[in-house]
Every structure is written in structure tokens, then in C-alpha cells.
Design a protein around this motif. Structure first.
Motif, PDB file in Angstrom:
ATOM      1  N   GLY A  56     -40.997  46.417  45.876  1.00 44.33           N
ATOM      2  CA  GLY A  56     -40.235  47.212  44.973  1.00 44.33           C
ATOM      3  C   GLY A  56     -41.123  48.241  43.994  1.00 44.33           C
ATOM      4  N   SER A  57     -41.245  48.977  45.257  1.00 38.54           N
ATOM      5  CA  SER A  57     -41.828  50.723  44.816  1.00 38.54           C
ATOM      6  C   SER A  57     -40.027  51.431  44.110  1.00 38.54           C
ATOM      7  N   GLY A  58     -40.627  51.879  43.206  1.00 35.53           N
ATOM      8  CA  GLY A  58     -39.323  52.916  42.950  1.00 35.53           C
ATOM      9  C   GLY A  58     -39.568  54.681  43.010  1.00 35.53           C
ATOM     10  N   ASN A  59     -38.472  55.316  43.654  1.00 33.85           N
ATOM     11  CA  ASN A  59     -38.164  56.584  43.588  1.00 33.85           C
ATOM     12  C   ASN A  59     -37.595  56.701  42.858  1.00 33.85           C
ATOM     13  N   TYR A  60     -37.233  58.270  42.170  1.00 29.82           N
ATOM     14  CA  TYR A  60     -36.577  58.537  41.370  1.00 29.82           C
ATOM     15  C   TYR A  60     -36.649  60.625  41.215  1.00 29.82           C
ATOM     16  N   GLU A  61     -35.251  60.312  41.289  1.00 36.18           N
ATOM     17  CA  GLU A  61     -35.154  61.958  41.183  1.00 36.18           C
ATOM     18  C   GLU A  61     -35.433  62.408  39.767  1.00 36.18           C
ATOM     19  N   ASP A  62     -36.235  64.053  40.099  1.00 32.83           N
ATOM     20  CA  ASP A  62     -37.252  64.484  39.360  1.00 32.83           C
ATOM     21  C   ASP A  62     -36.452  65.261  37.534  1.00 32.83           C
ATOM     22  N   SER A  63     -35.272  65.059  37.593  1.00 27.19           N
ATOM     23  CA  SER A  63     -34.953  65.074  36.344  1.00 27.19           C
ATOM     24  C   SER A  63     -34.841  63.304  35.148  1.00 27.19           C
ATOM     25  N   VAL A  64     -34.999  62.391  35.439  1.00 28.70           N
ATOM     26  CA  VAL A  64     -35.231  61.346  35.139  1.00 28.70           C
ATOM     27  C   VAL A  64     -36.418  60.434  35.310  1.00 28.70           C
ATOM     28  N   LYS A  65     -37.348  61.248  35.624  1.00 27.32           N
ATOM     29  CA  LYS A  65     -38.922  60.635  36.051  1.00 27.32           C
ATOM     30  C   LYS A  65     -39.332  60.583  34.710  1.00 27.32           C
ATOM     31  N   GLY A  66     -40.663  59.670  34.546  1.00 23.81           N
ATOM     32  CA  GLY A  66     -40.795  59.527  33.272  1.00 23.81           C
ATOM     33  C   GLY A  66     -40.003  58.676  32.902  1.00 23.81           C
ATOM     34  N   ARG A  67     -38.801  58.816  32.652  1.00 27.65           N
ATOM     35  CA  ARG A  67     -37.895  58.346  31.882  1.00 27.65           C
ATOM     36  C   ARG A  67     -36.896  57.316  32.306  1.00 27.65           C
ATOM     37  N   PHE A  68     -37.140  57.553  33.388  1.00 26.08           N
ATOM     38  CA  PHE A  68     -36.027  55.348  33.671  1.00 26.08           C
ATOM     39  C   PHE A  68     -36.632  54.858  35.158  1.00 26.08           C
ATOM     40  N   THR A  69     -36.568  53.692  34.443  1.00 24.29           N
ATOM     41  CA  THR A  69     -37.668  52.919  35.453  1.00 24.29           C
ATOM     42  C   THR A  69     -37.157  51.627  36.170  1.00 24.29           C
ATOM     43  N   ILE A  70     -36.701  51.643  37.278  1.00 22.19           N
ATOM     44  CA  ILE A  70     -35.509  50.699  38.278  1.00 22.19           C
ATOM     45  C   ILE A  70     -37.027  49.606  38.769  1.00 22.19           C
ATOM     46  N   SER A  71     -35.958  47.924  38.715  1.00 23.85           N
ATOM     47  CA  SER A  71     -37.169  47.161  39.229  1.00 23.85           C
ATOM     48  C   SER A  71     -36.009  46.256  39.645  1.00 23.85           C
ATOM     49  N   ARG A  72     -36.159  45.172  40.541  1.00 25.63           N
ATOM     50  CA  ARG A  72     -35.826  44.610  41.023  1.00 25.63           C
ATOM     51  C   ARG A  72     -36.246  42.624  40.884  1.00 25.63           C
TER      52      ARG A  72
END
Length: 121
Positions: A56-72
């Protein structure tokens, strides 16, 4: 490749929030990590965020980090993307698919219909 379908999207003002969902149908799915991609107007597809399905660990592009959250939701094979603090440059068609490296995105040949997000200024 996984078989997917994106749900959600819409029109929102700058600073607003949206939630996308991705249903995944593939009997071999457990072999893949999954990601969200987006294609802004006139540009190619780009990676947004990816999730390790097992942890369940997510990784983000810098442009969305802190604003988007991925989950499953692993029980139902559904992936979500919570988009907060949206900006006009987040406007794009959002897709989910098997996770691949940025240089290999063009090798993914099967895509869902995508979910259009438009952020007004």
C-alpha cells in the motif's frame, strides 16, 4: 497488462478536490504494481503516482507530492487517487494502468477511457 476502468473526474475550481477510482479486472493482477498517469492537453502521458499493491506504499511525482494521495482497496481490486489543492496545470485526462518506468510508458498499449479533470482558475 491489467484491464482497468477509471471513474470520477469533472470540473473543479483552483484549490478544490476530486477523487478518482480505478477498477482492476485481471486474474494475473497480483503480479503488478499499479499507477496513475495523466495526459495534459497537447502533451504525452506522464506518471503521476504509483502504489505497491502488497504494502500500500505510494510514490509520487514531485509536481503532485503533498497534494495527491494514492490508495487501494485490495479486497475489491480498486485503486483511488485523492486530488487536493488542485491547480490549472493539473488539468488532464487521468488514466490508471500497470506501473512502468517513465521511459516505458509508450510501451503500454492498452488504456482505459480515462477520466477528464479540468481545473478552472
Amino acid at each position: 497488462q491489467v484491464q482497468v476502468a477509471e471513474l470520477g473526474g469533472g470540473l473543479v475550481q483552483t484549490g478544490g478536490s476530486l477523487r478518482l477510482s480505478c477498477t482492476i479486472s485481471d486474474r494475473t493482477f497480483n503480479n503488478y504494481d499499479v499507477a496513475w498517469y495523466r495526459q495534459p492537453p497537447g502533451k504525452g502521458r506522464e506518471l503521476v503516482a504509483a502504489i505497491d499493491w502488497r504494502s500500500g506504499s505510494g510514490n509520487y511525482e514531485d509536481s503532485v507530492k503533498g497534494r495527491f494521495t494514492i490508495s487501494r482497496d485490495s479486497a475489491n481490486n480498486i485503486m483511488h487517487l485523492q486530488l487536493n489543492s488542485l491547480r490549472p496545470d493539473d488539468s488532464a485526462i487521468y488514466y490508471c494502468n500497470e506501473f512502468v518506468g517513465k521511459l516505458d510508458i509508450s510501451k503500454l498499449t492498452r488504456w482505459g477511457q480515462g477520466a477528464q479533470i479540468t481545473v478552472s482558475s
